[in-house]
Design a protein around this motif. Structure first.
Motif, PDB file in Angstrom:
ATOM      1  N   ILE A 226       0.864  -1.185   0.000  1.00  0.00           N
ATOM      2  CA  ILE A 226       0.000   0.000   0.000  1.00  0.00           C
ATOM      3  C   ILE A 226       0.889   1.220   0.000  1.00  0.00           C
ATOM      4  O   ILE A 226       1.836   1.324   0.789  1.00  0.00           O
ATOM      5  N   LEU A 227       0.602   2.127  -0.932  1.00  0.00           N
ATOM      6  CA  LEU A 227       1.449   3.311  -1.087  1.00  0.00           C
ATOM      7  C   LEU A 227       0.640   4.577  -0.918  1.00  0.00           C
ATOM      8  O   LEU A 227      -0.538   4.626  -1.292  1.00  0.00           O
ATOM      9  N   CYS A 228       1.301   5.615  -0.376  1.00  0.00           N
ATOM     10  CA  CYS A 228       0.735   6.956  -0.440  1.00  0.00           C
ATOM     11  C   CYS A 228       1.655   7.731  -1.384  1.00  0.00           C
ATOM     12  O   CYS A 228       2.883   7.746  -1.208  1.00  0.00           O
ATOM     13  N   VAL A 229       1.056   8.331  -2.393  1.00  0.00           N
ATOM     14  CA  VAL A 229       1.819   9.009  -3.437  1.00  0.00           C
ATOM     15  C   VAL A 229       1.372  10.467  -3.508  1.00  0.00           C
ATOM     16  O   VAL A 229       0.176  10.747  -3.537  1.00  0.00           O
TER      17      VAL A 229
ATOM     18  N   ASP B 221       1.902  13.883  -5.766  1.00  0.00           N
ATOM     19  CA  ASP B 221       2.420  14.388  -7.044  1.00  0.00           C
ATOM     20  C   ASP B 221       3.355  13.359  -7.701  1.00  0.00           C
ATOM     21  O   ASP B 221       4.489  13.671  -8.068  1.00  0.00           O
ATOM     22  N   SER B 222       2.930  12.127  -7.781  1.00  0.00           N
ATOM     23  CA  SER B 222       3.650  11.000  -8.406  1.00  0.00           C
ATOM     24  C   SER B 222       4.853  10.485  -7.613  1.00  0.00           C
ATOM     25  O   SER B 222       5.559   9.594  -8.084  1.00  0.00           O
ATOM     26  N   THR B 223       5.135  11.060  -6.428  1.00  0.00           N
ATOM     27  CA  THR B 223       6.277  10.584  -5.631  1.00  0.00           C
ATOM     28  C   THR B 223       5.775   9.809  -4.408  1.00  0.00           C
ATOM     29  O   THR B 223       4.964  10.335  -3.641  1.00  0.00           O
ATOM     30  N   PRO B 224       6.278   8.562  -4.224  1.00  0.00           N
ATOM     31  CA  PRO B 224       5.853   7.795  -3.048  1.00  0.00           C
ATOM     32  C   PRO B 224       6.356   8.452  -1.759  1.00  0.00           C
ATOM     33  O   PRO B 224       7.543   8.746  -1.633  1.00  0.00           O
ATOM     34  N   ILE B 225       5.444   8.678  -0.795  1.00  0.00           N
ATOM     35  CA  ILE B 225       5.857   9.257   0.488  1.00  0.00           C
ATOM     36  C   ILE B 225       5.431   8.351   1.653  1.00  0.00           C
ATOM     37  O   ILE B 225       5.765   8.619   2.797  1.00  0.00           O
ATOM     38  N   GLY B 226       4.714   7.283   1.339  1.00  0.00           N
ATOM     39  CA  GLY B 226       4.337   6.326   2.375  1.00  0.00           C
ATOM     40  C   GLY B 226       4.308   4.931   1.770  1.00  0.00           C
ATOM     41  O   GLY B 226       3.880   4.751   0.624  1.00  0.00           O
ATOM     42  N   TYR B 227       4.806   3.948   2.542  1.00  0.00           N
ATOM     43  CA  TYR B 227       4.916   2.574   2.044  1.00  0.00           C
ATOM     44  C   TYR B 227       4.539   1.601   3.146  1.00  0.00           C
ATOM     45  O   TYR B 227       4.984   1.754   4.284  1.00  0.00           O
ATOM     46  N   LEU B 228       3.715   0.641   2.810  1.00  0.00           N
ATOM     47  CA  LEU B 228       3.351  -0.420   3.761  1.00  0.00           C
ATOM     48  C   LEU B 228       3.409  -1.755   3.021  1.00  0.00           C
ATOM     49  O   LEU B 228       2.911  -1.860   1.897  1.00  0.00           O
ATOM     50  N   SER B 229       4.045  -2.748   3.637  1.00  0.00           N
ATOM     51  CA  SER B 229       4.011  -4.090   3.049  1.00  0.00           C
ATOM     52  C   SER B 229       3.485  -5.066   4.086  1.00  0.00           C
ATOM     53  O   SER B 229       3.765  -4.941   5.287  1.00  0.00           O
ATOM     54  N   ALA B 230       2.690  -6.018   3.614  1.00  0.00           N
ATOM     55  CA  ALA B 230       2.105  -7.024   4.505  1.00  0.00           C
ATOM     56  C   ALA B 230       1.897  -8.302   3.697  1.00  0.00           C
ATOM     57  O   ALA B 230       1.766  -8.246   2.467  1.00  0.00           O
ATOM     58  N   PHE B 231       1.865  -9.437   4.408  1.00  0.00           N
ATOM     59  CA  PHE B 231       1.851 -10.723   3.713  1.00  0.00           C
ATOM     60  C   PHE B 231       0.854 -11.680   4.350  1.00  0.00           C
ATOM     61  O   PHE B 231       0.807 -11.807   5.578  1.00  0.00           O
ATOM     62  N   ARG B 232       0.094 -12.332   3.510  1.00  0.00           N
ATOM     63  CA  ARG B 232      -0.942 -13.273   3.974  1.00  0.00           C
ATOM     64  C   ARG B 232      -0.365 -14.684   4.061  1.00  0.00           C
ATOM     65  O   ARG B 232       0.410 -15.096   3.186  1.00  0.00           O
ATOM     66  N   PHE B 233      -0.738 -15.408   5.118  1.00  0.00           N
ATOM     67  CA  PHE B 233      -0.263 -16.785   5.254  1.00  0.00           C
ATOM     68  C   PHE B 233      -1.370 -17.641   5.868  1.00  0.00           C
ATOM     69  O   PHE B 233      -2.214 -17.122   6.604  1.00  0.00           O
ATOM     70  N   PRO B 234      -1.358 -18.948   5.580  1.00  0.00           N
ATOM     71  CA  PRO B 234      -2.400 -19.807   6.149  1.00  0.00           C
ATOM     72  C   PRO B 234      -2.020 -20.210   7.565  1.00  0.00           C
ATOM     73  O   PRO B 234      -1.068 -20.965   7.765  1.00  0.00           O
ATOM     74  N   ALA B 235      -2.713 -19.679   8.549  1.00  0.00           N
ATOM     75  CA  ALA B 235      -2.414 -20.024   9.942  1.00  0.00           C
ATOM     76  C   ALA B 235      -3.154 -21.314  10.240  1.00  0.00           C
ATOM     77  O   ALA B 235      -4.292 -21.293  10.709  1.00  0.00           O
ATOM     78  N   VAL B 236      -2.506 -22.438   9.978  1.00  0.00           N
ATOM     79  CA  VAL B 236      -3.220 -23.718  10.075  1.00  0.00           C
ATOM     80  C   VAL B 236      -3.511 -24.130  11.518  1.00  0.00           C
ATOM     81  O   VAL B 236      -4.323 -25.015  11.765  1.00  0.00           O
TER      82      VAL B 236
END
Ligand SMILES: CC(C)(COP(=O)(O)OP(=O)(O)OC[C@H]1O[C@@H](n2cnc3c(N)ncnc32)[C@H](O)[C@@H]1OP(=O)(O)O)[C@@H](O)C(=O)NCCC(=O)NCCS
Length: 156
Positions: free
Chosen positions: A55-58, A60-75
């Motif tokens: 997920i990015l916050c941009v 005037d075309s420049t990224p100023i916020g960045y979030l990364s997250a990952f889904r996994f099967p919690a068995v």
């Protein structure tokens, strides 16, 4: 008169490779990315993976916020869960609600994908991150944490 800066916040899609590369280059400290930027092909593969949330916050075309997250099967439980791996806002744009908005967008995507839990951790002294997680609804479940990495590329 200068017009208002154009701000956009959204989950990246498969064709957002260039935007993801600039976000990593501009916002992730060199020490955390080993001085390098991943190849176009590698980023493209990550973007195509529905288990990856970028997920990015941009502005005037420049990224100023960045979030990364990952889904996994919690068995051990009965559903998929998400680990919020990284969140960073450009220093010049901090304390304007951008971190909060990126997490709200992640929560929205996760609810849409029927995810039951989002996990996140931070240093005990990271007041900004702790406050951001708390005001977006995360509940503290522990306060002791030691971090390890298996460096599998360095041999035994
Ligand atoms: C954590 C981070 C992403 C927050 O982003 P942000 O856009 O500044 O956050 P927001 O503006 O949405 O603020 C959310 C809340 O945290 C509070 N906050 C932000 N920075 C703070 C600070 N330095 N000290 C105390 N509280 C702080 C805000 O006041 C707000 O709470 P409030 O509504 O009660 O006032 C940002 O500080 C950052 O990029 N830090 C460096 C990277 C990092 O440490 N990431 C976390 C790794 S897990």
């Amino acid at each position: 008169m200068r017009s208002q800066p154009l701000m956009e916040m959204r989950r990246l899609q498969e064709n957002d490779c260039q935007l993801l590369a600039s976000a990593i280059w501009l916002l992730i400290p060199e020490s955390d990315r080993g001085g390098n930027i991943a190849s176009h092909a590698y980023l493209k593969q990550a973007l195509a993976d529905k288990n990856c949330y970028f997920i990015l916050c941009v502005v005037d075309s420049t990224p100023i916020g960045y979030l990364s997250a990952f889904r996994f099967p919690a068995v051990e439980s009965t559903s998929f869960q998400v680990y919020l791996y990284d969140i960073v806002v450009d220093e010049k744009f901090r304390r304007k609600g951008i971190g909060t908005r990126m997490i709200e967008e992640l929560k929205r995507c996760c609810i849409e994908d029927q995810i039951s839990r989002i996990w996140v951790g931070t240093s005990l002294d990271n007041e900004a991150a702790k406050r951001t997680f708390e005001i977006t609804g995360a509940r503290k479940v522990g306060e002791t944490y030691v971090e390890y990495i298996y460096y599998l590329d360095e041999g035994a």
